[in-house]
Scaffold this motif. Structure first.
Motif, PDB file in Angstrom:
ATOM      1  N   TRP A  55     -87.321 -13.062 -17.940  1.00  0.00           N
ATOM      2  CA  TRP A  55     -86.349 -12.311 -18.728  1.00  0.00           C
ATOM      3  C   TRP A  55     -85.327 -13.236 -19.396  1.00  0.00           C
ATOM      4  O   TRP A  55     -84.861 -12.961 -20.496  1.00  0.00           O
ATOM      5  N   LEU A  56     -84.974 -14.322 -18.723  1.00  0.00           N
ATOM      6  CA  LEU A  56     -84.071 -15.292 -19.349  1.00  0.00           C
ATOM      7  C   LEU A  56     -84.721 -15.931 -20.568  1.00  0.00           C
ATOM      8  O   LEU A  56     -84.098 -16.068 -21.637  1.00  0.00           O
ATOM      9  N   LYS A  57     -85.986 -16.328 -20.422  1.00  0.00           N
ATOM     10  CA  LYS A  57     -86.679 -17.027 -21.503  1.00  0.00           C
ATOM     11  C   LYS A  57     -86.926 -16.132 -22.709  1.00  0.00           C
ATOM     12  O   LYS A  57     -86.953 -16.610 -23.849  1.00  0.00           O
ATOM     13  N   THR A  58     -87.122 -14.819 -22.467  1.00  0.00           N
ATOM     14  CA  THR A  58     -87.352 -13.898 -23.586  1.00  0.00           C
ATOM     15  C   THR A  58     -86.051 -13.364 -24.178  1.00  0.00           C
ATOM     16  O   THR A  58     -86.076 -12.660 -25.185  1.00  0.00           O
ATOM     17  N   GLY A  59     -84.916 -13.695 -23.537  1.00  0.00           N
ATOM     18  CA  GLY A  59     -83.639 -13.226 -24.058  1.00  0.00           C
ATOM     19  C   GLY A  59     -83.262 -11.831 -23.617  1.00  0.00           C
ATOM     20  O   GLY A  59     -82.238 -11.303 -24.068  1.00  0.00           O
ATOM     21  N   GLN A  60     -84.059 -11.216 -22.746  1.00  0.00           N
ATOM     22  CA  GLN A  60     -83.684  -9.900 -22.228  1.00  0.00           C
ATOM     23  C   GLN A  60     -82.460  -9.986 -21.335  1.00  0.00           C
ATOM     24  O   GLN A  60     -81.692  -9.033 -21.233  1.00  0.00           O
ATOM     25  N   LEU A  61     -82.293 -11.127 -20.674  1.00  0.00           N
ATOM     26  CA  LEU A  61     -81.070 -11.407 -19.924  1.00  0.00           C
ATOM     27  C   LEU A  61     -80.277 -12.470 -20.678  1.00  0.00           C
ATOM     28  O   LEU A  61     -80.823 -13.527 -21.007  1.00  0.00           O
ATOM     29  N   ARG A  62     -79.003 -12.181 -20.933  1.00  0.00           N
ATOM     30  CA  ARG A  62     -78.164 -13.123 -21.669  1.00  0.00           C
ATOM     31  C   ARG A  62     -76.899 -13.418 -20.881  1.00  0.00           C
ATOM     32  O   ARG A  62     -76.435 -12.576 -20.099  1.00  0.00           O
ATOM     33  N   VAL A  63     -76.359 -14.592 -21.116  1.00  0.00           N
ATOM     34  CA  VAL A  63     -75.135 -15.018 -20.452  1.00  0.00           C
ATOM     35  C   VAL A  63     -74.045 -15.132 -21.511  1.00  0.00           C
ATOM     36  O   VAL A  63     -74.176 -15.914 -22.461  1.00  0.00           O
ATOM     37  N   ASP A  64     -73.002 -14.307 -21.344  1.00  0.00           N
ATOM     38  CA  ASP A  64     -71.933 -14.228 -22.351  1.00  0.00           C
ATOM     39  C   ASP A  64     -72.518 -14.005 -23.743  1.00  0.00           C
ATOM     40  O   ASP A  64     -72.067 -14.587 -24.743  1.00  0.00           O
ATOM     41  N   GLY A  65     -73.584 -13.206 -23.798  1.00  0.00           N
ATOM     42  CA  GLY A  65     -74.207 -12.839 -25.059  1.00  0.00           C
ATOM     43  C   GLY A  65     -75.159 -13.869 -25.627  1.00  0.00           C
ATOM     44  O   GLY A  65     -75.701 -13.676 -26.719  1.00  0.00           O
ATOM     45  N   ARG A  66     -75.385 -14.980 -24.907  1.00  0.00           N
ATOM     46  CA  ARG A  66     -76.245 -16.039 -25.425  1.00  0.00           C
ATOM     47  C   ARG A  66     -77.431 -16.269 -24.486  1.00  0.00           C
ATOM     48  O   ARG A  66     -77.387 -15.943 -23.301  1.00  0.00           O
ATOM     49  N   ILE A  67     -78.487 -16.881 -25.036  1.00  0.00           N
ATOM     50  CA  ILE A  67     -79.660 -17.213 -24.228  1.00  0.00           C
ATOM     51  C   ILE A  67     -79.421 -18.545 -23.525  1.00  0.00           C
ATOM     52  O   ILE A  67     -79.105 -19.553 -24.166  1.00  0.00           O
ATOM     53  N   TRP A  68     -79.557 -18.545 -22.209  1.00  0.00           N
ATOM     54  CA  TRP A  68     -79.439 -19.758 -21.402  1.00  0.00           C
ATOM     55  C   TRP A  68     -80.793 -20.070 -20.784  1.00  0.00           C
ATOM     56  O   TRP A  68     -81.640 -19.198 -20.625  1.00  0.00           O
ATOM     57  N   ARG A  69     -80.966 -21.314 -20.409  1.00  0.00           N
ATOM     58  CA  ARG A  69     -82.181 -21.721 -19.713  1.00  0.00           C
ATOM     59  C   ARG A  69     -82.026 -21.455 -18.205  1.00  0.00           C
ATOM     60  O   ARG A  69     -80.904 -21.528 -17.681  1.00  0.00           O
ATOM     61  N   PRO A  70     -83.112 -21.168 -17.509  1.00  0.00           N
ATOM     62  CA  PRO A  70     -83.015 -20.913 -16.062  1.00  0.00           C
ATOM     63  C   PRO A  70     -82.343 -22.040 -15.292  1.00  0.00           C
ATOM     64  O   PRO A  70     -81.661 -21.797 -14.293  1.00  0.00           O
TER      65      PRO A  70
END
Length: 333
Positions: A55-70
């Motif tokens: 979910w992180l890699k696909t952008g379904q989960l975002r951190v402060d609205g941005r995509i982060w790496r695991p």
């Protein structure tokens, strides 16, 4: 409810829609320095690490609205948000195979598996399995790993199995299994006459030569089996067996290791032991018992949502009852 606390909404259980989940949570300050995927595993324990990373890699989960790496480190205070879709994880053909359901609610199923039913598709058994049956009767289970199966029984072993019906229940039940909080009790008919009950504590791994078999091997995974005598016959014994761990073929391997192989076991049983001067009927029953004489009789666990302790028991199947009756008949001679 605090809008930074995780909230969960699942699709109705009678649909094949993907389960969806709205996430909004804040990384605690004391998580500073942790990898993002490690922090998420602690914040969202109802999901597997691999699912969270995806979910992180696909952008379904975002951190402060941005995509982060695991692997990115967190500092504490970040807001993790997203609308998550639990995509189908089990791809198998639904098949109308009857199931003996002993309990069901919105979170789990408990069923009594018959002999001859493979748990999930694999080489040589791509259909006609328990997973095919579950997907027919409960289509929503396609969204769960292995259609919600938390543990399994060998093809010819009968008895109780638990199946999760939601991501939350699946993660909670897997955690119970790993923590050894799920009790699994079996009945087994073995060749031989143990003096008393006992414990087998011996590591199990793949057989070094015969790769379709498991064996007690140095460096194998820890495995502990407890057993006690229930009924003693002339040349056989009915045992109550309790698993502390759950390795592949564990009971079958451990019993063979202490020279008490299961009656009828095609991999570990060897030649059937026949009582001397037994009647033709007794000999026929023993010789015609062509599967391991093993039945998962009792299952106990804590409900994955309510926490209430639940217990189920399943009676011996007809063929095992016939075997025990024949051995009792022989013992009276």
């Amino acid at each position: 409810m605090n809008d930074l606390m995780p909230s969960i909404t699942f699709a109705p259980a009678n649909t094949i829609m993907s389960a969806s989940e709205q996430i909004a949570c804040q990384v605690p300050a004391d998580y500073a320095g942790m990898r993002l995927d490690q922090a998420l595993a602690a914040l969202l324990p109802t999901h597997s690490r691999s699912r969270l990373q995806r979910w992180l890699k696909t952008g379904q989960l975002r951190v402060d609205g941005r995509i982060w790496r695991p692997r990115d480190p967190v500092f504490g205070g970040e807001t993790i948000s997203g609308e998550l879709i639990a995509e189908a994880e089990t791809f198998a053909l639904p098949q109308d195979i009857p199931l003996d359901i002993r309990y069901q609610d919105a979170d789990l199923l408990v069923l009594n598996k018959p002999a001859g039913l493979v748990a999930h598709p694999a080489a040589g058994n791509w259909d006609g399995t328990l997973v095919n049956a579950l997907l027919h009767h409960y289509p929503e289970l396609a969204n769960l790993p292995r259609a919600g199966l938390v543990h399994r029984l060998d093809k010819e072993t009968t008895g109780l199995l638990v199946v999760a019906r939601s991501l939350q229940a699946h993660s909670a039940l897997v955690a119970q299994l790993q923590a050894r909080h799920i009790e699994r009790d079996y009945l087994a008919v073995v060749n031989g006459l143990p003096v008393a009950g006992g414990t087998v504590d011996a590591p199990i791994g793949r057989h070094p030569v015969e790769r379709q078999r498991m064996a007690v091997v140095p460096g194998g995974r820890p495995a502990v089996t407890h057993y006690r005598i229930m009924r003693r016959f002339r040349t056989h014994t009915l045992l109550h067996v309790k698993l502390e761990t759950g390795r592949t073929h564990q009971i079958r391997v451990h019993m063979a290791h202490i020279r008490l192989p299961l009656v009828g076991d095609p991999l570990y049983g060897g030649r059937p032991r026949l009582p001397p001067s037994a009647s033709p009927h007794v000999l026929e029953v023993i010789q015609n018992f062509r599967r391991q004489a093993l039945h998962a009789e009792r299952l106990a666990l804590s409900h994955p949502v309510s926490g209430v302790r639940l217990t189920w028991q399943a009676e011996m199947p007809a063929d095992l009852l016939e075997l025990v009756a024949a051995l009792e008949e022989d013992a009276k001679v």
